[in-house]
Design a protein around this motif. Structure first.
Motif, PDB file in Angstrom:
ATOM      1  N   VAL A   1       0.866  -1.182   0.000  1.00  0.00           N
ATOM      2  CA  VAL A   1       0.000   0.000   0.000  1.00  0.00           C
ATOM      3  C   VAL A   1       0.899   1.227   0.000  1.00  0.00           C
ATOM      4  N   LEU A   2       0.528   2.227  -0.785  1.00  0.00           N
ATOM      5  CA  LEU A   2       1.404   3.375  -1.008  1.00  0.00           C
ATOM      6  C   LEU A   2       1.562   4.310   0.191  1.00  0.00           C
ATOM      7  N   ASP A   3       0.698   4.207   1.169  1.00  0.00           N
ATOM      8  CA  ASP A   3       0.785   5.154   2.279  1.00  0.00           C
ATOM      9  C   ASP A   3       0.531   4.495   3.626  1.00  0.00           C
ATOM     10  N   ASP A   4       1.005   3.252   3.787  1.00  0.00           N
ATOM     11  CA  ASP A   4       0.780   2.535   5.044  1.00  0.00           C
ATOM     12  C   ASP A   4       1.969   2.597   5.991  1.00  0.00           C
ATOM     13  N   GLY A   5       3.016   3.346   5.622  1.00  0.00           N
ATOM     14  CA  GLY A   5       4.149   3.522   6.515  1.00  0.00           C
ATOM     15  C   GLY A   5       5.061   2.320   6.638  1.00  0.00           C
ATOM     16  N   ARG A   6       5.033   1.430   5.630  1.00  0.00           N
ATOM     17  CA  ARG A   6       5.909   0.266   5.681  1.00  0.00           C
ATOM     18  C   ARG A   6       6.205  -0.197   4.259  1.00  0.00           C
ATOM     19  N   ALA A   7       7.345  -0.864   4.102  1.00  0.00           N
ATOM     20  CA  ALA A   7       7.687  -1.508   2.842  1.00  0.00           C
ATOM     21  C   ALA A   7       7.381  -2.994   2.970  1.00  0.00           C
ATOM     22  N   ASP A   8       7.009  -3.600   1.860  1.00  0.00           N
ATOM     23  CA  ASP A   8       6.753  -5.035   1.835  1.00  0.00           C
ATOM     24  C   ASP A   8       7.928  -5.731   1.151  1.00  0.00           C
ATOM     25  N   VAL A   9       8.398  -6.793   1.765  1.00  0.00           N
ATOM     26  CA  VAL A   9       9.550  -7.530   1.262  1.00  0.00           C
ATOM     27  C   VAL A   9       9.075  -8.888   0.746  1.00  0.00           C
ATOM     28  N   LEU A  10       9.237  -9.116  -0.555  1.00  0.00           N
ATOM     29  CA  LEU A  10       8.865 -10.390  -1.161  1.00  0.00           C
ATOM     30  C   LEU A  10      10.130 -11.114  -1.590  1.00  0.00           C
ATOM     31  N   VAL A  11      10.259 -12.352  -1.173  1.00  0.00           N
ATOM     32  CA  VAL A  11      11.385 -13.197  -1.555  1.00  0.00           C
ATOM     33  C   VAL A  11      10.832 -14.397  -2.309  1.00  0.00           C
ATOM     34  N   VAL A  12      11.327 -14.588  -3.523  1.00  0.00           N
ATOM     35  CA  VAL A  12      10.951 -15.762  -4.313  1.00  0.00           C
ATOM     36  C   VAL A  12      12.134 -16.719  -4.297  1.00  0.00           C
ATOM     37  N   GLY A  13      12.009 -17.778  -3.505  1.00  0.00           N
ATOM     38  CA  GLY A  13      13.084 -18.747  -3.375  1.00  0.00           C
ATOM     39  C   GLY A  13      13.171 -19.668  -4.582  1.00  0.00           C
ATOM     40  N   GLU A  14      14.018 -20.658  -4.460  1.00  0.00           N
ATOM     41  CA  GLU A  14      14.182 -21.616  -5.551  1.00  0.00           C
ATOM     42  C   GLU A  14      12.870 -22.367  -5.789  1.00  0.00           C
ATOM     43  N   GLY A  15      12.540 -22.550  -7.057  1.00  0.00           N
ATOM     44  CA  GLY A  15      11.349 -23.305  -7.431  1.00  0.00           C
ATOM     45  C   GLY A  15      11.586 -24.020  -8.736  1.00  0.00           C
ATOM     46  N   PRO A  16      10.671 -24.869  -9.137  1.00  0.00           N
ATOM     47  CA  PRO A  16      10.844 -25.622 -10.388  1.00  0.00           C
ATOM     48  C   PRO A  16      10.852 -24.702 -11.601  1.00  0.00           C
ATOM     49  N   ARG A  17      11.784 -24.935 -12.500  1.00  0.00           N
ATOM     50  CA  ARG A  17      11.891 -24.095 -13.690  1.00  0.00           C
ATOM     51  C   ARG A  17      10.635 -24.207 -14.567  1.00  0.00           C
ATOM     52  N   SER A  18       9.983 -25.350 -14.478  1.00  0.00           N
ATOM     53  CA  SER A  18       8.787 -25.550 -15.300  1.00  0.00           C
ATOM     54  C   SER A  18       7.616 -24.687 -14.851  1.00  0.00           C
ATOM     55  N   ALA A  19       7.738 -24.047 -13.675  1.00  0.00           N
ATOM     56  CA  ALA A  19       6.604 -23.308 -13.114  1.00  0.00           C
ATOM     57  C   ALA A  19       6.569 -21.845 -13.521  1.00  0.00           C
ATOM     58  N   ILE A  20       7.522 -21.376 -14.333  1.00  0.00           N
ATOM     59  CA  ILE A  20       7.617 -19.947 -14.600  1.00  0.00           C
ATOM     60  C   ILE A  20       6.367 -19.404 -15.297  1.00  0.00           C
ATOM     61  N   VAL A  21       5.835 -20.125 -16.279  1.00  0.00           N
ATOM     62  CA  VAL A  21       4.645 -19.631 -16.984  1.00  0.00           C
ATOM     63  C   VAL A  21       3.456 -19.568 -16.039  1.00  0.00           C
ATOM     64  N   ARG A  22       3.287 -20.592 -15.204  1.00  0.00           N
ATOM     65  CA  ARG A  22       2.203 -20.606 -14.231  1.00  0.00           C
ATOM     66  C   ARG A  22       2.382 -19.487 -13.206  1.00  0.00           C
ATOM     67  N   PHE A  23       3.627 -19.260 -12.801  1.00  0.00           N
ATOM     68  CA  PHE A  23       3.916 -18.181 -11.852  1.00  0.00           C
ATOM     69  C   PHE A  23       3.492 -16.832 -12.434  1.00  0.00           C
ATOM     70  N   MET A  24       3.842 -16.563 -13.699  1.00  0.00           N
ATOM     71  CA  MET A  24       3.486 -15.303 -14.335  1.00  0.00           C
ATOM     72  C   MET A  24       1.972 -15.150 -14.445  1.00  0.00           C
ATOM     73  N   ARG A  25       1.283 -16.228 -14.750  1.00  0.00           N
ATOM     74  CA  ARG A  25      -0.175 -16.175 -14.849  1.00  0.00           C
ATOM     75  C   ARG A  25      -0.793 -15.871 -13.481  1.00  0.00           C
ATOM     76  N   GLU A  26      -0.267 -16.499 -12.444  1.00  0.00           N
ATOM     77  CA  GLU A  26      -0.778 -16.262 -11.100  1.00  0.00           C
ATOM     78  C   GLU A  26      -0.483 -14.847 -10.618  1.00  0.00           C
ATOM     79  N   ALA A  27       0.624 -14.257 -11.107  1.00  0.00           N
ATOM     80  CA  ALA A  27       0.995 -12.896 -10.698  1.00  0.00           C
ATOM     81  C   ALA A  27      -0.023 -11.861 -11.169  1.00  0.00           C
ATOM     82  N   LYS A  28      -0.816 -12.192 -12.174  1.00  0.00           N
ATOM     83  CA  LYS A  28      -1.849 -11.256 -12.641  1.00  0.00           C
ATOM     84  C   LYS A  28      -2.928 -11.043 -11.581  1.00  0.00           C
ATOM     85  N   THR A  29      -3.139 -12.035 -10.751  1.00  0.00           N
ATOM     86  CA  THR A  29      -4.178 -11.959  -9.720  1.00  0.00           C
ATOM     87  C   THR A  29      -3.603 -11.857  -8.313  1.00  0.00           C
TER      88      THR A  29
END
Length: 289
Positions: free
Chosen positions: A208-236
């Motif tokens: 949120v742009l004005d909640d007084g905090r930064a959000d930290v997202l870490v994407v660890g190691e995952g299966p290479r075959s999941a990249i397309v599914r990951f991108m599709r899920e990122a839309k939602t």
């Protein structure tokens, strides 16, 4: 009555930024606003123009994409001014997060009489960032996007992450999150204020742009075959439920990595790691309606 200095990035939107501004400019002047037009030659030049305008009490109108918004925002924060935005780039993710209207008349009315909102920003080694700072696959993708501007944006923003992923090997990140150390092997780390980039993706949904905090997202190691599914899920935003994804919040984050990785912010390379990112609450005044 608001007075504007419009900064136009000539290369934004495939060189169409001036054309996108024209109907907004006409509508603003019809409403009685004074608008001075300036064409930017570089990020430094944009900052100089924005600083002068803000110090003279004029609204700095960024006419371009997320990069120009970032450059103008830094100057506006330092000069204590106010920022307005005419989305005219390829991604326009920050403007989309603000919910700015696309119709020229509606946008002009908002700029002319809309309310000013005080937003947080990230300070990354002295670079003011209204959106997000990131290093990993996403930053490699940003490099690819910026060297292939001739490719249509809708296509480029979808294929660049896949191409970056195919060339990528997980890196060892050393983080310090509000003083708490974390060492993790990961594909990317995002320090988010807006949480949105990649031409409409909600990479960090809780941000949120004005909640007084930064959000930290870490994407660890995952299966290479999941990249397309990951991108599709990122839309939602459903990608954050994946087991390799973790989220937390902080006000200060330091980051190092075990090999050279581009450090990007809002679509551009801004420097090198290591980086310390600090949240500055309510530092950016933006007309949002």
């Amino acid at each position: 009555m608001r007075e504007f200095t419009a900064l136009v990035n000539p290369v934004s939107g495939g060189g169409e930024a001036a054309a996108r501004l024209r109907p907004v400019l006409d509508a603003l002047r019809a409403l009685g606003s004074e608008v001075v037009l300036e064409r930017t030659r570089s990020a430094a030049h944009a900052g100089e123009l924005a600083t002068e305008a803000a110090r003279n009490g004029r609204v700095v109108l960024a006419v371009g994409g997320d990069g120009l918004v970032r450059d103008a925002a830094g100057a506006v924060v330092r000069a204590g001014g106010t920022l307005g935005i005419v989305p005219a780039g390829r991604g326009n993710d920050f403007a989309r997060t603000l919910g700015l209207p696309g119709e020229p008349d509606r946008l002009a009315t908002l700029l002319h009489e809309g309310a000013v909102r005080e937003l947080d920003v990230l300070d990354a080694n002295g670079v003011i960032v209204p959106g997000n700072v990131y290093a990993g696959i996403d930053s490699q993708a940003s490099v690819l996007i910026n060297v292939n501007r001739w490719v249509p944006a809708a296509l480029l923003y979808r294929i660049a992450p896949v191409l970056a992923f195919l060339r990528w090997k997980p890196a060892e990140y050393t983080l310090e999150i509000d003083g708490e150390p974390l060492r993790v092997r990961a594909n990317t780390v995002v320090l988010a204020n807006s949480g949105a980039y990649g031409h409409g993706l909600r990479i960090v949904p809780p941000a949120v742009l004005d909640d007084g905090r930064a959000d930290v997202l870490v994407v660890g190691e995952g299966p290479r075959s999941a990249i397309v599914r990951f991108m599709r899920e990122a839309k939602t935003g459903s990608h954050v439920r994946r087991p390799e994804v973790s989220l937390r919040t902080a006000r200060e984050i330091s980051m190092r990595v075990d090999r050279p990785v581009p450090l990007c912010a809002d679509g551009d390379v801004i420097g090198e790691l290591p980086v310390t990112v600090r949240l500055r609450s309510g530092a950016l005044r933006v007309i949002t309606g």
